[in-house]
Design an enzyme around this catalytic site. Structure first.
Site, PDB file in Angstrom:
ATOM      1  N   ARG A  58     -13.380  -8.825   1.558  1.00 14.80           N
ATOM      2  CA  ARG A  58     -11.985  -8.552   1.212  1.00 14.80           C
ATOM      3  C   ARG A  58     -11.136  -9.784   1.506  1.00 14.80           C
ATOM      4  O   ARG A  58     -10.276 -10.175   0.720  1.00 14.80           O
ATOM      5  CB  ARG A  58     -11.447  -7.361   2.040  1.00 14.80           C
ATOM      6  CG  ARG A  58     -11.958  -5.995   1.625  1.00 14.80           C
ATOM      7  CD  ARG A  58     -11.368  -5.529   0.307  1.00 14.80           C
ATOM      8  NE  ARG A  58      -9.919  -5.471   0.307  1.00 14.80           N
ATOM      9  CZ  ARG A  58      -9.192  -4.461   0.794  1.00 14.80           C
ATOM     10  NH1 ARG A  58      -9.790  -3.398   1.304  1.00 14.80           N
ATOM     11  NH2 ARG A  58      -7.859  -4.482   0.731  1.00 14.80           N
ATOM     12  N   ARG A  76       0.881  -1.182   0.000  1.00 16.68           N
ATOM     13  CA  ARG A  76       0.000   0.000   0.000  1.00 16.68           C
ATOM     14  C   ARG A  76       0.903   1.211   0.000  1.00 16.68           C
ATOM     15  O   ARG A  76       1.697   1.412   0.933  1.00 16.68           O
ATOM     16  CB  ARG A  76      -0.919   0.005   1.225  1.00 16.68           C
ATOM     17  CG  ARG A  76      -1.612   1.330   1.412  1.00 16.68           C
ATOM     18  CD  ARG A  76      -2.737   1.293   2.413  1.00 16.68           C
ATOM     19  NE  ARG A  76      -3.886   0.593   1.877  1.00 16.68           N
ATOM     20  CZ  ARG A  76      -5.115   0.647   2.402  1.00 16.68           C
ATOM     21  NH1 ARG A  76      -5.342   1.363   3.480  1.00 16.68           N
ATOM     22  NH2 ARG A  76      -6.114  -0.021   1.850  1.00 16.68           N
ATOM     23  N   GLN A  83     -10.133  -4.066  -3.519  1.00 18.90           N
ATOM     24  CA  GLN A  83     -11.421  -3.596  -3.013  1.00 18.90           C
ATOM     25  C   GLN A  83     -12.524  -3.818  -4.051  1.00 18.90           C
ATOM     26  O   GLN A  83     -13.617  -4.281  -3.722  1.00 18.90           O
ATOM     27  CB  GLN A  83     -11.329  -2.103  -2.657  1.00 18.90           C
ATOM     28  CG  GLN A  83     -12.612  -1.558  -2.065  1.00 18.90           C
ATOM     29  CD  GLN A  83     -12.920  -2.150  -0.695  1.00 18.90           C
ATOM     30  OE1 GLN A  83     -12.106  -2.094   0.202  1.00 18.90           O
ATOM     31  NE2 GLN A  83     -14.111  -2.733  -0.541  1.00 18.90           N
ATOM     32  N   HIS A 109      -7.321   0.668  -6.573  1.00 17.88           N
ATOM     33  CA  HIS A 109      -7.551  -0.173  -5.385  1.00 17.88           C
ATOM     34  C   HIS A 109      -8.230  -1.479  -5.860  1.00 17.88           C
ATOM     35  O   HIS A 109      -9.394  -1.736  -5.557  1.00 17.88           O
ATOM     36  CB  HIS A 109      -8.424   0.589  -4.385  1.00 17.88           C
ATOM     37  CG  HIS A 109      -8.408   0.037  -2.994  1.00 17.88           C
ATOM     38  ND1 HIS A 109      -7.641  -1.056  -2.620  1.00 17.88           N
ATOM     39  CD2 HIS A 109      -9.075   0.421  -1.864  1.00 17.88           C
ATOM     40  CE1 HIS A 109      -7.837  -1.303  -1.338  1.00 17.88           C
ATOM     41  NE2 HIS A 109      -8.696  -0.443  -0.854  1.00 17.88           N
ATOM     42  N   CYS A 151     -16.247   1.480   0.544  1.00 17.16           N
ATOM     43  CA  CYS A 151     -15.089   0.638   0.865  1.00 17.16           C
ATOM     44  C   CYS A 151     -14.669   0.779   2.331  1.00 17.16           C
ATOM     45  O   CYS A 151     -13.977  -0.075   2.859  1.00 17.16           O
ATOM     46  CB  CYS A 151     -13.931   0.943  -0.076  1.00 17.16           C
ATOM     47  SG  CYS A 151     -13.275   2.606   0.086  1.00 17.16           S
TER      48      CYS A 151
HETATM   49  N1  NVA Z   1      -9.953   6.444  -1.591  1.00 21.08           N
HETATM   50  C1  NVA Z   1      -9.592   6.105  -0.252  1.00 21.08           C
HETATM   51  C2  NVA Z   1      -9.828   4.650  -0.008  1.00 21.08           C
HETATM   52  C3  NVA Z   1      -9.523   4.182   1.389  1.00 21.08           C
HETATM   53  C4  NVA Z   1      -9.656   2.704   1.554  1.00 21.08           C
HETATM   54  C5  NVA Z   1      -8.124   6.455  -0.017  1.00 21.08           C
HETATM   55  O1  NVA Z   1      -7.315   6.268  -0.948  1.00 21.08           O
HETATM   56  O2  NVA Z   1      -7.789   6.932   1.062  1.00 21.08           O
HETATM   57  N1   CP Z   2     -11.176  -0.280   2.348  1.00 21.56           N
HETATM   58  C1   CP Z   2      -9.915  -0.319   2.793  1.00 21.56           C
HETATM   59  O1   CP Z   2      -8.976  -0.540   2.042  1.00 21.56           O
HETATM   60  O2   CP Z   2      -9.789  -0.138   4.135  1.00 21.56           O
HETATM   61  P1   CP Z   2      -8.434   0.099   4.951  1.00 21.56           P
HETATM   62  O3   CP Z   2      -7.913   1.454   4.555  1.00 21.56           O
HETATM   63  O4   CP Z   2      -8.860   0.047   6.389  1.00 21.56           O
HETATM   64  O5   CP Z   2      -7.461  -0.982   4.606  1.00 21.56           O
END
Ligand code: NVA
Ligand code: CP
Length: 309
Positions: free
Chosen positions: A292, A105, A135, A132, A264
């Protein structure tokens, strides 16, 4: 580097691979619910690298890998040399000599691509600024669980033209459904980025100024935070720009009577969604979060073992 299959964006897999993965995830979920062991990755190790915060991604990958019989190594920027400017290429060479699979990530997509280019093992995108995919895989699995095939259906995206929106577009292009996008001005999806410069399937998405129009007759209404991780400096400007992009009961009433709501998570009640909607009867956000883990177990197994059924 020999050819290795990575999962860096949704378009990395073909439709028939998704058909396999979604079936496999259903089997893996059923076994989990029945307390039946499914240990296909005994002695395999997953390295998880987080340069941004996470709850679901960490728990789902970590619990999932242990359930498959493997183990995990958890690294963050703060507690590894990644935060002290060790080149990504060197980190990739080292980490991939000691582990079987890497989940990352991070911020820019180019970082994960550089890591993958120098990795001896498959790399999974656990969220970048641009995409993502894990997700959306879970979201599609959840839709199918509740409503059957997603091909031919309409997904309304209300909110930011962000990593989630880009990934929904890739999925619609590949899997034969349509996305109705409504974003505030200045926060539109970058089509070039979403489709990697390729021309998408005709009709795979449509843009609406008014979010109520985007939700009309939708089978699924979905949204996300107004400010994604890494964009916190824009928080105040975004609050103002996104004020009319809150999914509320009026928006849900424009969608089909049996429409689902997804997010999400993490969610901000009173910002991108009202409490009535996210905690209401049409919301499937808890199934979505749980799934997930099931889809990622199928994904990890597929990247390491290929098709086993
Ligand atoms: N669009 C959000 C998703 C979090 C799971 C982000 O990138 O922070
Ligand atoms: N939806 C998602 O990716 O959640 P987190 O940021 O908690 O991993």
């Amino acid at each position: 580097m020999p050819h290795i299959k990575h999962y860096l964006q949704f378009s990395d897999f073909a439709a028939d691979e998704y058909a396999y993965l979604l079936d496999r995830a259903a089997l893996i979920k059923k076994k989990f619910k029945n307390y039946e062991k499914h240990q296909t990755l005994t002695d395999r190790t997953l390295a998880m690298i987080f340069e941004k915060a996470s709850t679901r991604t960490r728990v789902s990958f970590e619990a999932g890998m242990y359930q498959l019989g493997g183990s995990v190594v958890h690294l963050t920027t703060g507690d590894s040399q990644l935060g002290r400017s060790e080149p990504i290429e060197d980190s990739a060479r080292v980490i991939s000599r000691m582990t079987d699979l890497v989940m990352i990530r991070t911020f820019g997509q180019e970082k994960i691509e550089r890591f993958a280019q120098h990795s001896r093992v498959p790399v999974i995108n656990g969220l970048t600024n641009e995409f993502h995919p894990c997700q959306i895989l879970a979201d599609i699995f959840t839709f199918i669980e509740h409503r059957g095939p997603i091909a031919g259906k309409t997904v309304a995206w209300v909110g930011d033209g962000n990593n989630m929106a880009n990934t929904w577009l890739q999925a619609a292009d590949l899997l034969g459904f349509s996305v109705h996008l409504s974003t505030p001005s200045g926060y539109e999806v970058d089509e070039n980025l979403a489709f990697g410069g390729k021309t998408p399937r005709a009709g795979c998405y449509q843009v609406f100024q008014n979010p109520l129009d985007a939700c009309k007759d939708a089978d699924l209404v979905t949204t996300d935070v107004w400010t994604s991780m890494g964009y916190e400096a824009e928080n105040e400007a975004r609050r103002k720009a996104f004020a009319d992009w809150c999914v509320d009961e009026e928006m849900m009433a424009c969608a089909r009577g049996d429409a689902l709501f997804m997010h999400c998570l993490p969610a901000h009640r009173g910002e991108e969604v009202t409490a009535e909607v996210i905690d209401g009867a049409q919301s499937v956000v808890w199934d979505e979060a749980e799934n997930r883990m099931h889809v990622q177990k199928a994904l990890m197994e597929y990247l390491l073992l290929g098709r086993t059924a």
